[in-house]
Every structure is written in structure tokens, then in C-alpha cells.
Design a protein around this motif. Structure first.
Motif, short mmCIF file in Angstrom:
data_model
loop_
_atom_site.label_atom_id
_atom_site.label_comp_id
_atom_site.label_asym_id
_atom_site.label_seq_id
_atom_site.Cartn_x
_atom_site.Cartn_y
_atom_site.Cartn_z
N ARG A 198 0.94 -1.70 -0.01
CA ARG A 198 -0.08 0.31 0.16
C ARG A 198 0.89 1.44 -0.11
O ARG A 198 0.44 2.69 -0.98
N ILE A 199 2.20 1.07 0.72
CA ILE A 199 2.88 2.15 0.89
C ILE A 199 3.98 2.96 -0.58
O ILE A 199 3.64 3.94 -1.27
N LEU A 200 4.24 1.85 -1.16
CA LEU A 200 5.30 1.17 -1.86
C LEU A 200 3.76 2.38 -3.22
O LEU A 200 4.40 3.23 -3.66
N ASN A 201 2.59 2.34 -3.57
CA ASN A 201 1.54 2.01 -4.57
C ASN A 201 1.12 3.56 -4.05
O ASN A 201 0.81 4.55 -5.45
N LYS A 202 1.09 3.68 -2.94
CA LYS A 202 0.26 5.58 -2.79
C LYS A 202 2.24 6.64 -2.67
O LYS A 202 2.25 6.64 -3.05
N ASN A 203 2.85 5.94 -2.78
CA ASN A 203 3.85 6.93 -2.95
C ASN A 203 4.63 7.10 -4.52
O ASN A 203 5.49 7.64 -4.80
N TRP A 204 3.82 5.93 -5.85
CA TRP A 204 4.29 5.55 -6.59
C TRP A 204 3.83 6.84 -7.65
O TRP A 204 2.49 7.64 -7.20
N ARG A 205 4.80 8.14 -8.27
CA ARG A 205 4.23 8.71 -9.42
C ARG A 205 4.74 8.87 -10.73
O ARG A 205 5.37 9.23 -11.06
N THR B 130 8.95 6.30 -7.72
CA THR B 130 8.53 6.74 -5.90
C THR B 130 9.58 7.38 -5.21
O THR B 130 10.36 7.65 -4.64
N VAL B 131 8.16 8.77 -4.81
CA VAL B 131 9.04 9.23 -3.73
C VAL B 131 9.19 8.83 -2.11
O VAL B 131 8.46 7.64 -2.12
N PRO B 132 10.84 9.35 -2.04
CA PRO B 132 10.18 8.42 -0.61
C PRO B 132 9.02 8.48 0.21
O PRO B 132 8.83 7.65 1.42
N SER B 133 8.90 9.99 0.61
CA SER B 133 7.78 10.23 1.84
C SER B 133 6.67 11.25 0.95
O SER B 133 7.29 12.85 0.47
N SER B 134 5.99 11.24 0.91
CA SER B 134 4.46 12.25 0.21
C SER B 134 4.70 13.09 0.85
O SER B 134 4.15 14.43 0.01
N ASP C 238 4.89 6.30 6.63
CA ASP C 238 4.40 5.50 5.48
C ASP C 238 5.69 6.03 4.34
O ASP C 238 5.50 6.00 3.30
N PHE C 239 6.96 5.17 4.93
CA PHE C 239 7.65 5.46 4.48
C PHE C 239 8.54 4.63 3.08
O PHE C 239 8.74 3.66 3.97
#
Ligand code: 9WN
Length: 440
Positions: free
Chosen positions: A15-22, A26-30, A427-428
Motif C-alpha cells: 500500500r505504501i509503495l503504491n501510495k508513493n508512486w508517481r 517513487t517518492v521517499p515520503s509524500s 509511510d516511508f
């Protein structure tokens, strides 16, 4: 059979990798770090390789597309123009786009970060089910990573020691490590009246101090005045350090490139990487290994002196197979002893600074807390030498910290049963990536 706990961790990490995917990275933290960082990107690609190899390859392609004309792979790629509103210092402060070596299509910083990409690429390739596919991607990435290493050996190893220097503390990845305190004592930077963004997301007590930032910004200012010309920066910068983690990671990446070049029939490149690998491991052992501490130390090229400080980073050359078996055994004793596991030997491995050090701070960034991507490097290294008890402890402590506190950026190494100890961004991404590797 996966346990329920592992299934939950795995779902949360995805979930975290998907949340931070752009779209393509991938951003390290949104909130805290809204762009692409080099060594984060490497770890994040390894995380993706456990759930979506296509994304893992895309992550690396995007990162490599920002490579400089001289081979440097930048520490941050600012993928959009609002960079300066969201993060400080952004593209404008760095001013690296004025350098003739910088890429034309995207803004980046003019410094680099730990060269993890060689071993990241080997990791991705190992996960490929059909080894005959995506060959062009792998060959082209190998070529880019080799040109990055060539840049490091050409422009950053003035005395031909096989040890490259870093010219900004951010290049180490371990920004406010107590190691740099000795360097900062040597000069006074101006005071910068700037608006930091990090302390609006994270409590100031968990971040570098304002005075620390004056040093960081001053190094950028000097680099900018040199228009990022390497020879001029070597003359003018007050910070030139042979860092054991940067060089250990470089050697580990060379080792992986040797294997990949062999598989892809890239014989000349393989010979080149063998030469570099032998040179860097010899440099690490001859110059940086400190038998009295059972750890690798740092060398300050500007002030011509060693800096010895008991850090987690000082163990990392073990991943490159640098230490002898005897040295590795001493390192295993050291990491399991009270300096790193605390007086009751029950602390969480591996604190970024020994808990017995007078500069230890349990919550301040790189001056004590545990970072999971460093644990990943150490776990691999100790396992490779057969120190399974140490490797198991590193892995178990990493899992326990995330289970106890959540997917934070860094963690309190002290084992207080009733206290939450996750700090920095939540969520790092690389914390999620490392967990995905550990449970797969
Ligand atoms: C500066 C992104 C990066 C990591 C570094 C970590 C931190 C940046 C900052 O965050 O550094 O590069 O603004 O503090 O120290 O290792 O790559 O996660």
C-alpha cells in the motif's frame, strides 16, 4: 506458509509503495521528500521487484534518464517545477542546471548519493522469471552504472587509492552523522536566513539543527560558485571525505556488476569492474579498517586526518566482502556487544551511532536512530560471512520495529516496551521496500 502478521506487513508495505508512486518513480515520503532520491530509488526498486517488476525497471530507467553528461547520477531529480515550493533547498538553491554537464530536460542537484545501483540491478535481474526478456534494459543500465562508477574513479580519487571522496555530507546519505562534527569545527559558514520545509512536517528535535543547515547550504553555495566544476570544487570545498559506507556500497555494486557483465558477455566491462573492485576493497582494508574499533573509519582529505566514530555505517563494507574472516568475526562481536545493543544487550540493531557514544541521541536522525536500509546492507553482509545469528537479529529487529511502531523513516534503538519509537516521515518508501524483501 506466511503468518498472518507477515501478510499484514506485506499488504501494508505494498500500500505504501503504491501510495508513493508517481507515474514513473517513487517518492521517499509524500510529505517530506516529494521527488526522486538516488539511493532511496534503488531500495524502492528492490521493494517493487517483489510485487511489480515492471515498476522496478521503470524506477531505474527514470533515475538513469537524469544522469549527467560526465556520468554523475544526481542525488535528487526534481521532476516538477513546483520543487522550490515543496522542498528546501530546491532546484533554484542548488543551481546545478547551470552546469554544462547537467541534463537538458530535467533539473537535479549537482551532487550524488551512495552508489547502490549495481547491486540493485543484480537484485532485479535475479527476480526476473524469464531471463531472456528485458535484455536491452539490463545492458543499457549496466552501461550507465559503469559510466557513473568511471566518473567517481576519475573525478573523485585524486591520489589513486581506490577510495572515492564525497564532497557534501548529503552524498553520504547519513546527513547529520556525528562524524561530521569534527569537520564542522574547522570553519564557520555564514548564517542563512532561509525557510526550511522539513521542520513543518517533522518535529525539530528529530531533524538536523539550524546551524547544521548553515554548513549544508554553504557547501552548496561554494559548489555553485564553482559551477559544479569538479577540479575547482576539489580546490575550494572544505568537505572532502573518504566515507566507508559510500566506498563499501561502491565495492558491493562493482561486485554485482562483475556478475552481470559475465552473464551478459560484456567482457571488457567485467575486467574494468574487477579492477575497481579489487582496488576499492584494498583501499578500504589498508586505509580505513580500524582494528582497534573493529570497524571502518573515515578519512578527511582536506584536513588530512582520520575520523573514528562508532557508526552503523562503519560496518557496511562487510557487504562488499572487504573484511577478512577474522576482521568480520571481530565486527560481529562488536555489533552484538553493548556499544550497539545497549547495557542489557536488548536494544534494536543497528543504531546509527553507538548508544555508548557521548554524541548519541535516540531520536535525532543520523545520530542514534536505526535506519532499515542500513540494516538491509548489514544483514546481507553478515549473512554472506556465515554470521547468521547477527543477520537474523538485524532482520528480526527490523521487523519488530515496524510491527511495534509502523513504517517510519527511522527508529529509537532503545528497547522501551511502552514507548513508541518511530520518527521522521511515516509511510516511508524504503522502510516498506526493505520489509518486502525481508518477508519474501
Ligand atoms: C537530503 C530521502 C533522503 C535520504 C537521506 C536522508 C534524507 C535529505 C533531507 O532524506 O536526506 O538528501 O532533506 O534530509 O538523510 O539518506 O536519501 O529519503
Amino acid at each position: 506458509m506466511e503468518t498472518q502478521k507477515e501478510l499484514n506487513l506485506s499488504a501494508e508495505a505494498s500500500r505504501i509503495l503504491n501510495k508513493n508512486w508517481r507515474e514513473s518513480f517513487t517518492v521517499p515520503s509524500s510529505s517530506l521528500y516529494p521527488f526522486q532520491w538516488l539511493w532511496d530509488s534503488g531500495f524502492n526498486a528492490m521493494g517493487w521487484a517483489n510485487i511489480d517488476l515492471e515498476r522496478a525497471r521503470t524506477e531505474i530507467k527514470t533515475l538513469l534518464s537524469a544522469q549527467w553528461k560526465n556520468g554523475l547520477i544526481p542525488h535528487i531529480t526534481f521532476h516538477n517545477d513546483s520543487a522550490d515550493k515543496m522542498y528546501f533547498p530546491g532546484a533554484e538553491f542548488h543551481g546545478a542546471y547551470h552546469s554544462p554537464n547537467s541534463p537538458d530536460h530535467v533539473k537535479t542537484t549537482g551532487m550524488t548519493q551512495p552508489p547502490v545501483l549495481g547491486f540493485v540491478l543484480e537484485y532485479l535481474y535475479e527476480k526476473e522469471k524469464d531471463k531472456s526478456e528485458n535484455l536491452e534494459f539490463y545492458k543499457s543500465a549496466i552501461t550507465s552504472i559503469i559510466s557513473f562508477h568511471r566518473y567517481l574513479y576519475t573525478d573523485r580519487d585524486p591520489y589513486n587509492e581506490g577510495l572515492v571522496y564525497i564532497r557534501h555530507n548529503w552524498e553520504s546519505g547519513s546527513d547529520n552523522s556525528a562524524v561530521w562534527d569534527d569537520v564542522w569545527k574547522m570553519y564557520q559558514p555564514p548564517v542563512y536566513n532561509v525557510e526550511r520545509k522539513d521542520t513543518t512536517h517533522v518535529d525539530q528535535s528529530q531533524r538536523p539543527t539550524k546551524r547544521d543547515y548553515d554548513y549544508y547550504l554553504n557547501l552548496i553555495d561554494i559548489s555553485k560558485q564553482c559551477n559544479y566544476d569538479e577540479a575547482e570544487m576539489f580546490e575550494k570545498l572544505p568537505f572532502l571525505i573518504q566515507d566507508p559506507m559510500f566506498n563499501g556500497i561502491l565495492a558491493a555494486s562493482n561486485q554485482s556488476l562483475i556478475k552481470l557483465c559475465e552473464l551478459f558477455g560484456m567482457n571488457d566491462e567485467k575486467t574494468q569492474c574487477e579492477f575497481w573492485h579489487a582496488k576499492t576493497t584494498a583501499g578500504l582494508n589498508d586505509k580505513l579498517y580500524d582494528a582497534s574499533q573493529s570497524l571502518y573509519r573515515y578519512y578527511d582529505l582536506k584536513n588530512e586526518c582520520y575520523i573514528s566514530m562508532p557508526t552503523a555505517m562503519g560496518f557496511t563494507p562487510i557487504m562488499a566482502g572487504s573484511p577478512t574472516k577474522e576482521q568480520a568475526a571481530e565486527m560481529a562481536k562488536k555489533i552484538m556487544g553493548e556499544d550497539f545493543t545497549g547495557p542489557r544487550l536488548d536494544g534494536f540493531l543497528c543504531p546509527s551511532l553507538a548508544v555508548t557514544s557521548p554524541s548519541f541521541e535516540h531520536n535525532r536522525y543520523w545520530r542514534g536512530p536505526v535506519w532499515l536500509q542500513v540494516n538491509w546492507i548489514l544483514e546481507r553482509g553478515f549473512r554472506q560471512y556465515g554470521f547468521n545469528e547477527v543477520a537474523d537479529r538485524l532482520k528480526q529487529d527490523s521487523l519488530s520495529l515496524v510491527q511495534k511502531d509502523g513504517f517510519y523513516e527511522y527508529f529509537n534503538p532503545k528497547n522501551y516496551s511502552d514507548e513508541k519509537g518511530g520518527y521522521g516521515g511515516n509511510d516511508f518508501s524504503w522502510t516498506a521496500a526493505v520489509i518486502l524483501d525481508f518477508i519474501n
